[in-house]
Design an enzyme around this catalytic site. Structure first.
Site, short mmCIF file in Angstrom:
data_model
loop_
_atom_site.label_atom_id
_atom_site.label_comp_id
_atom_site.label_asym_id
_atom_site.label_seq_id
_atom_site.Cartn_x
_atom_site.Cartn_y
_atom_site.Cartn_z
N ASP A 1 0.85 -1.20 0.00
CA ASP A 1 0.00 0.00 0.00
C ASP A 1 0.88 1.24 0.00
O ASP A 1 2.05 1.19 0.42
CB ASP A 1 -0.88 0.04 1.25
CG ASP A 1 -1.87 -1.11 1.29
OD1 ASP A 1 -2.16 -1.68 0.22
OD2 ASP A 1 -2.34 -1.44 2.40
N1 URA Z 1 -1.36 -5.89 3.84
C1 URA Z 1 -1.82 -4.63 3.84
O1 URA Z 1 -2.85 -4.34 4.41
N2 URA Z 1 -1.11 -3.71 3.20
C2 URA Z 1 0.04 -3.96 2.56
O2 URA Z 1 0.65 -3.06 2.01
C3 URA Z 1 0.51 -5.28 2.58
C4 URA Z 1 -0.21 -6.24 3.22
#
Ligand code: URA
Length: 241
Positions: free
Chosen positions: A105
């Site tokens: 993310d």
């Molecule tokens: N899980 C999440 O919620 N975000 C990420 O970036 C990776 C795994």
């Protein structure tokens, strides 16, 4: 395997095709000690020695980079608005056209592999391979042994999907808890949604491990390095998880 000398030099970061043509014309490029000026000349970089200004051009087809992704950049190759992880690369690495293997993310930090080796990327991302990914997370709320047990059973997410068993390790429990969580899938926002399902919120998330590869602690956020031969071999070996 052979390719045109202008393509090889452009791939290796000696400029655009047009710039490379000029370079060739200027007589500074040699193949096996013979000056080459014709951009169409075919060369085999594995068997022939190419030099520019007397310096050997080390040809490689694939590039493998480990980045400590900083927050605020997106895991994509290009975007009209947002800064991407590829924007953080030096031009000499970008010419290989690497792409991120999977996504973190925008606000997630940590281990991100970038490569142009589609086969390896596929192997690491295939749901069938169950490659484990470990995250360090700070949770708003007290993480309990019940959460550990629930994660081990699998968590039903907001869309009804039941996750595979995940390993949750409590490093520090309190109003804010530090944990490590290992998942073997890569559903959208998976770690955040797993905690949401048990009534808690992820306030910081950093990936520290992916399959056999650990984040190099010497990499500051935004920094990256090439993988070592050993790390590449480890990644390519068929793994049983
Ligand atoms: N899980 C999440 O919620 N975000 C990420 O970036 C990776 C795994």
């Amino acid at each position: 395997m052979s390719l045109r000398i202008d393509k090889l030099l452009a791939n290796m970061g000696y400029g655009t095709r047009k710039e490379v043509k000029k370079l060739l014309k200027s007589g500074v490029v040699k193949v096996d000690d013979i000056i080459v000026k014709d951009p169409k000349t075919q060369v085999n970089p594995k068997e022939q020695v190419v030099t520019v200004w007397g310096e050997e051009v080390e040809y490689k087809e694939f590039i493998y980079l480990m980045m400590n992704k900083p927050p605020g950049v997106i895991s994509a190759t290009e975007d009209m608005v947002e800064e991407t992880v590829v924007d953080l690369l030096e031009e000499e690495d970008r010419v290989f056209a690497p792409f991120p293997v999977g996504r973190l993310d925008k606000d997630t930090e940590g281990l991100l592999l970038l490569t142009n080796d589609g086969q390896l990327a596929h192997q690491l991302l295939s749901p069938k391979k169950h490659v484990p990914k470990t995250y360090f997370a700070v949770i708003d709320g007290e993480v309990t042994e019940e959460d550990v047990a629930a994660f081990r059973r699998g968590i039903v997410l907001d869309d009804g999907y039941e996750t595979k068993p995940a390993e949750l390790v409590i490093l520090k429990a309190g109003l804010r808890s530090d944990v490590e969580v290992t998942i073997t899938e890569g559903k959208f926002h998976q770690v955040k949604r797993m905690f949401q399902a048990v009534g808690k919120r992820v306030v910081y998330l950093k990936r520290i491990q992916m399959g056999p590869l650990s984040l190099d602690p010497s990499l500051e956020p935004g920094e990256y390095r090439e993988l070592t031969e050993e790390e590449i071999d480890m990644l390519k070996q068929p793994q049983t998880y």
